[in-house]
Design a protein around this motif. Structure first.
Motif, PDB file in Angstrom:
ATOM      1  N   GLY A 315      -6.932  22.507  -2.242  1.00  0.00           N
ATOM      2  CA  GLY A 315      -7.365  23.633  -3.065  1.00  0.00           C
ATOM      3  C   GLY A 315      -6.464  23.750  -4.290  1.00  0.00           C
ATOM      4  N   GLU A 316      -5.634  24.777  -4.316  1.00  0.00           N
ATOM      5  CA  GLU A 316      -4.732  24.967  -5.445  1.00  0.00           C
ATOM      6  C   GLU A 316      -3.470  24.116  -5.278  1.00  0.00           C
ATOM      7  OE1 GLU A 316      -5.668  26.667  -8.074  1.00  0.00           O
ATOM      8  OE2 GLU A 316      -7.543  27.101  -7.016  1.00  0.00           O
ATOM      9  N   VAL A 317      -2.909  23.698  -6.402  1.00  0.00           N
ATOM     10  CA  VAL A 317      -1.656  22.935  -6.415  1.00  0.00           C
ATOM     11  C   VAL A 317      -0.724  23.571  -7.435  1.00  0.00           C
ATOM     12  CG1 VAL A 317      -0.564  20.691  -6.799  1.00  0.00           C
ATOM     13  CG2 VAL A 317      -2.877  20.802  -5.828  1.00  0.00           C
ATOM     14  N   ALA A 318       0.505  23.860  -7.005  1.00  0.00           N
ATOM     15  CA  ALA A 318       1.515  24.440  -7.906  1.00  0.00           C
ATOM     16  C   ALA A 318       2.708  23.497  -7.966  1.00  0.00           C
ATOM     17  CB  ALA A 318       1.949  25.816  -7.410  1.00  0.00           C
ATOM     18  N   TYR A 319       3.027  23.035  -9.171  1.00  0.00           N
ATOM     19  CA  TYR A 319       4.106  22.066  -9.373  1.00  0.00           C
ATOM     20  C   TYR A 319       5.403  22.808  -9.700  1.00  0.00           C
ATOM     21  CZ  TYR A 319       6.837  18.367 -11.628  1.00  0.00           C
ATOM     22  OH  TYR A 319       7.830  17.491 -11.991  1.00  0.00           O
ATOM     23  N   TYR A 320       6.504  22.527  -8.955  1.00  0.00           N
ATOM     24  CA  TYR A 320       7.786  23.202  -9.166  1.00  0.00           C
ATOM     25  C   TYR A 320       8.912  22.232  -9.499  1.00  0.00           C
ATOM     26  CZ  TYR A 320       5.692  27.466  -7.337  1.00  0.00           C
ATOM     27  OH  TYR A 320       4.896  28.563  -7.163  1.00  0.00           O
ATOM     28  N   GLY A 321       8.597  21.051  -9.932  1.00  0.00           N
ATOM     29  CA  GLY A 321       9.635  20.099 -10.292  1.00  0.00           C
ATOM     30  C   GLY A 321      10.035  19.235  -9.117  1.00  0.00           C
ATOM     31  N   SER A 322      10.937  19.745  -8.272  1.00  0.00           N
ATOM     32  CA  SER A 322      11.417  18.953  -7.140  1.00  0.00           C
ATOM     33  C   SER A 322      10.397  18.892  -6.005  1.00  0.00           C
ATOM     34  CB  SER A 322      12.741  19.521  -6.617  1.00  0.00           C
ATOM     35  OG  SER A 322      12.569  20.854  -6.168  1.00  0.00           O
ATOM     36  N   PHE A 323       9.449  19.827  -5.995  1.00  0.00           N
ATOM     37  CA  PHE A 323       8.411  19.820  -4.969  1.00  0.00           C
ATOM     38  C   PHE A 323       7.151  20.464  -5.525  1.00  0.00           C
ATOM     39  CE2 PHE A 323      10.364  23.936  -4.603  1.00  0.00           C
ATOM     40  CZ  PHE A 323       9.343  24.798  -4.254  1.00  0.00           C
ATOM     41  N   SER A 324       6.061  20.277  -4.789  1.00  0.00           N
ATOM     42  CA  SER A 324       4.795  20.927  -5.137  1.00  0.00           C
ATOM     43  C   SER A 324       4.293  21.722  -3.943  1.00  0.00           C
ATOM     44  CB  SER A 324       3.733  19.894  -5.529  1.00  0.00           C
ATOM     45  OG  SER A 324       4.078  19.231  -6.730  1.00  0.00           O
ATOM     46  N   ASN A 325       3.709  22.877  -4.222  1.00  0.00           N
ATOM     47  CA  ASN A 325       2.987  23.638  -3.208  1.00  0.00           C
ATOM     48  C   ASN A 325       1.530  23.193  -3.238  1.00  0.00           C
ATOM     49  OD1 ASN A 325       4.622  26.919  -3.457  1.00  0.00           O
ATOM     50  ND2 ASN A 325       5.203  25.066  -2.381  1.00  0.00           N
ATOM     51  N   VAL A 326       1.071  22.653  -2.111  1.00  0.00           N
ATOM     52  CA  VAL A 326      -0.314  22.201  -2.038  1.00  0.00           C
ATOM     53  C   VAL A 326      -1.017  23.018  -0.950  1.00  0.00           C
ATOM     54  CG1 VAL A 326      -1.856  20.242  -1.750  1.00  0.00           C
ATOM     55  CG2 VAL A 326       0.441  19.883  -2.686  1.00  0.00           C
ATOM     56  N   PHE A 327      -2.118  23.660  -1.331  1.00  0.00           N
ATOM     57  CA  PHE A 327      -2.874  24.490  -0.394  1.00  0.00           C
ATOM     58  C   PHE A 327      -4.094  23.708   0.093  1.00  0.00           C
ATOM     59  CE2 PHE A 327      -0.439  27.369  -2.964  1.00  0.00           C
ATOM     60  CZ  PHE A 327      -0.052  28.377  -2.103  1.00  0.00           C
ATOM     61  N   PHE A 328      -4.254  23.631   1.428  1.00  0.00           N
ATOM     62  CA  PHE A 328      -5.362  22.890   2.032  1.00  0.00           C
ATOM     63  C   PHE A 328      -6.287  23.844   2.774  1.00  0.00           C
ATOM     64  CE2 PHE A 328      -1.964  19.781   1.668  1.00  0.00           C
ATOM     65  CZ  PHE A 328      -2.625  18.639   1.241  1.00  0.00           C
ATOM     66  N   ASP A 329      -7.573  23.673   2.562  1.00  0.00           N
ATOM     67  CA  ASP A 329      -8.577  24.408   3.331  1.00  0.00           C
ATOM     68  C   ASP A 329      -8.827  23.636   4.622  1.00  0.00           C
ATOM     69  OD1 ASP A 329     -10.688  25.764   4.415  1.00  0.00           O
ATOM     70  OD2 ASP A 329     -12.066  25.422   2.733  1.00  0.00           O
ATOM     71  N   PHE A 350       2.682  11.985  -6.612  1.00  0.00           N
ATOM     72  CA  PHE A 350       2.672  13.328  -6.055  1.00  0.00           C
ATOM     73  C   PHE A 350       1.612  14.217  -6.714  1.00  0.00           C
ATOM     74  CE2 PHE A 350       4.813  14.897  -9.782  1.00  0.00           C
ATOM     75  CZ  PHE A 350       5.818  13.997 -10.097  1.00  0.00           C
ATOM     76  N   THR A 351       0.579  13.598  -7.256  1.00  0.00           N
ATOM     77  CA  THR A 351      -0.517  14.357  -7.844  1.00  0.00           C
ATOM     78  C   THR A 351      -1.649  14.498  -6.831  1.00  0.00           C
ATOM     79  OG1 THR A 351       0.004  13.601 -10.069  1.00  0.00           O
ATOM     80  CG2 THR A 351      -2.195  14.472  -9.706  1.00  0.00           C
ATOM     81  N   PHE A 352      -1.929  15.746  -6.447  1.00  0.00           N
ATOM     82  CA  PHE A 352      -3.056  16.041  -5.555  1.00  0.00           C
ATOM     83  C   PHE A 352      -4.162  16.674  -6.392  1.00  0.00           C
ATOM     84  CE2 PHE A 352       0.472  15.718  -2.674  1.00  0.00           C
ATOM     85  CZ  PHE A 352      -0.063  15.191  -1.511  1.00  0.00           C
ATOM     86  N   LYS A 353      -5.366  16.164  -6.233  1.00  0.00           N
ATOM     87  CA  LYS A 353      -6.494  16.676  -7.019  1.00  0.00           C
ATOM     88  C   LYS A 353      -7.373  17.573  -6.158  1.00  0.00           C
ATOM     89  CE  LYS A 353      -6.634  12.766 -10.225  1.00  0.00           C
ATOM     90  NZ  LYS A 353      -5.378  12.175  -9.738  1.00  0.00           N
ATOM     91  N   LYS A 354      -7.801  18.666  -6.751  1.00  0.00           N
ATOM     92  CA  LYS A 354      -8.636  19.626  -6.048  1.00  0.00           C
ATOM     93  C   LYS A 354      -9.889  18.958  -5.497  1.00  0.00           C
ATOM     94  CE  LYS A 354     -10.159  24.405  -6.559  1.00  0.00           C
ATOM     95  NZ  LYS A 354     -10.154  25.596  -7.448  1.00  0.00           N
ATOM     96  N   GLY A 355     -10.172  19.218  -4.221  1.00  0.00           N
ATOM     97  CA  GLY A 355     -11.342  18.662  -3.566  1.00  0.00           C
ATOM     98  C   GLY A 355     -11.052  17.418  -2.754  1.00  0.00           C
ATOM     99  N   GLU A 356      -9.918  16.754  -2.977  1.00  0.00           N
ATOM    100  CA  GLU A 356      -9.567  15.578  -2.185  1.00  0.00           C
ATOM    101  C   GLU A 356      -9.321  15.973  -0.728  1.00  0.00           C
ATOM    102  OE1 GLU A 356      -7.297  12.663  -5.404  1.00  0.00           O
ATOM    103  OE2 GLU A 356      -6.114  14.056  -4.190  1.00  0.00           O
ATOM    104  N   GLU A 357      -9.623  15.074   0.206  1.00  0.00           N
ATOM    105  CA  GLU A 357      -9.423  15.362   1.627  1.00  0.00           C
ATOM    106  C   GLU A 357      -8.300  14.498   2.198  1.00  0.00           C
ATOM    107  OE1 GLU A 357     -12.835  15.365   4.099  1.00  0.00           O
ATOM    108  OE2 GLU A 357     -13.917  16.850   2.904  1.00  0.00           O
ATOM    109  N   TYR A 358      -7.483  15.129   3.036  1.00  0.00           N
ATOM    110  CA  TYR A 358      -6.361  14.451   3.693  1.00  0.00           C
ATOM    111  C   TYR A 358      -6.240  14.968   5.118  1.00  0.00           C
ATOM    112  CZ  TYR A 358      -4.695  13.164  -1.003  1.00  0.00           C
ATOM    113  OH  TYR A 358      -4.575  12.654  -2.264  1.00  0.00           O
ATOM    114  N   TRP A 359      -5.447  14.271   5.895  1.00  0.00           N
ATOM    115  CA  TRP A 359      -5.012  14.807   7.183  1.00  0.00           C
ATOM    116  C   TRP A 359      -3.678  15.521   6.966  1.00  0.00           C
ATOM    117  CZ3 TRP A 359      -7.797  15.118  11.513  1.00  0.00           C
ATOM    118  CH2 TRP A 359      -8.938  14.316  11.614  1.00  0.00           C
ATOM    119  N   VAL A 360      -3.615  16.756   7.412  1.00  0.00           N
ATOM    120  CA  VAL A 360      -2.345  17.494   7.377  1.00  0.00           C
ATOM    121  C   VAL A 360      -1.893  17.675   8.822  1.00  0.00           C
ATOM    122  CG1 VAL A 360      -2.733  18.654   5.182  1.00  0.00           C
ATOM    123  CG2 VAL A 360      -3.614  19.683   7.259  1.00  0.00           C
ATOM    124  N   TYR A 361      -0.613  17.472   9.071  1.00  0.00           N
ATOM    125  CA  TYR A 361      -0.152  17.510  10.462  1.00  0.00           C
ATOM    126  C   TYR A 361       1.301  17.982  10.537  1.00  0.00           C
ATOM    127  CZ  TYR A 361       2.107  13.015   9.342  1.00  0.00           C
ATOM    128  OH  TYR A 361       2.875  12.036   8.783  1.00  0.00           O
TER     129      TYR A 361
END
Length: 372
Positions: A315-329, A350-361
């Motif tokens: 969903g949303e991605v927030a870039y903070y330099g040393s890390f990114s906040n990535v929100f997954f539905d 480290f670029t995540f695009k909105k709508g891409e699907e991954y496994w989060v664990y």
């Protein structure tokens, strides 16, 4: 405040004992509800909580500016019920610093000793020592308006410490500083406390501030103390949903739990699907809690049986330099937050695009089961 008028008791006893203390204001407003806290001699202790939780009222009762409705406040072995604020073995640094604008730095710092009628030679010596302690040696002749916010805060600290209190109370002392200076002053306060060796009790609503400075923290909400523990224990093992949600950031997934053995539960959740066996005591309606930094992302489904894996859409991605906040539905109602470290200079890695699907664990052992 006069800190030298009450003799100390043996070191084995806590410096502060708050026993069954409540504070009820006219109209039935309960600011503090049956608080029980002990603070060790030489400890850096934090009262942490949202606005209106009762932490400042508790601090003011320690200082003597408020009187408990019930319970007792004991400082250095003495019940403070009949002891006036200026007779208590404490001093207080206020949020606004309360530095006298018409007095020089050295006169500000020496004010309490002058009011006590101390000899001039003693005042001069102790003022110089206090200014050196807060790294303001040579600044004595300056006026407050000639100093930065951080320097004025140090003047307030020196003025409080010069009376040699058993306990120093700090009411949101860094809130008026900008972010960079605030971070630097956190380190300075820790250094100062370790140097003088007296007990510090700080009130703050800033979780990062409390975690980085205190030996132990009391988390408060709606007048009650929800948990008292060391910073790492509070962060890794919160005892309630409120504490978990207030300390740092955390993902909460609604679930149902059934006890399956000694400190073991079986949990089911619409988001997770299959029943999972986890460590925990709570049953019925629960929340599965996991910190964002403990979540990993993969393009293929993990095969490790000791992890919980969900299919998620970016969903949303927030870039903070040393890390990114990535929100997954992941179908859990609220999105699942993962902290992804940006360890490479290759932006594509480290670029995540909105709508891409991954496994989060995440590891089952990193999952907290919290009662409602």
């Amino acid at each position: 405040m006069a800190s030298e008028q009450i003799k100390s008791t043996p070191a084995a006893r806590p410096i502060i004992e708050i026993n069954n203390v409540s504070k009820v204001y006219p109209g039935g407003v309960k600011a503090v509800d049956n608080a029980n806290i002990t603070v060790g001699r030489g400890e850096f202790f934090a009262l942490l909580g949202p606005s209106g939780c009762g932490k400042t009222t508790l601090l003011r009762m320690l200082a003597g500016f408020e009187t408990p409705t019930t319970g007792e406040v004991i400082i250095d072995g003495h019940n403070m019920a009949t002891v006036a604020p200026n007779k208590r073995p404490v001093n207080m640094v206020f949020q606004s610093y309360a530095v006298f604008p018409h007095m020089s730095v050295e006169k500000n710092v020496a004010y309490g000793l002058r009011m006590d009628g101390r000899p001039r030679s003693e005042i001069k010596q102790r003022t110089d020592e206090a200014l050196e302690l807060v790294k303001l040696g040579g600044f004595g002749k300056r006026m407050p308006h000639e100093m930065s916010g951080g320097q004025r805060q140090r003047v307030a600290l020196a003025r409080a410490l010069i009376k040699r209190p058993s306990v120093l109370l700090l009411d949101e002392p860094l809130s008026a500083l900008d972010a960079k200076l605030r971070e630097a002053m956190q380190l300075e306060l820790v250094r100062l406390q370790q140097t003088v060796g007296i007990t510090f009790v700080i009130v703050t609503h800033d979780q990062t501030e409390a975690l980085s400075m205190a030996n132990r923290i009391a988390v408060m909400n709606q007048g009650t103390v929800r948990q008292i523990a060391a910073p790492a224990e509070l962060y890794e093992n919160p005892k309630s949903r409120f504490v978990a949600d207030f300390i740092g950031r955390i993902n909460l997934i609604d679930a149902k739990a059934t006890r399956s053995g000694d400190r073991r539960v079986t949990v089911t959740s619409k988001a997770i699907g299959d029943a999972v066996d986890l460590a925990g005591d709570a049953d019925g309606d629960v929340a599965l809690a996991v910190r964002p930094e403990k979540i990993f992302v993969s393009e293929s489904k993990p095969t490790d049986p000791d992890v919980i894996a969900l299919r998620g859409k970016v969903g949303e991605v927030a870039y903070y330099g040393s890390f990114s906040n990535v929100f997954f539905d992941v179908g859990a109602g609220a999105p699942l937050l993962a902290d992804i470290g940006n360890v490479s200079r290759d932006i594509e890695e480290f670029t995540f695009k909105k709508g891409e699907e991954y496994w989060v664990y995440w590891r089952k052992g990193d999952t907290l089961v919290l009662g409602a």
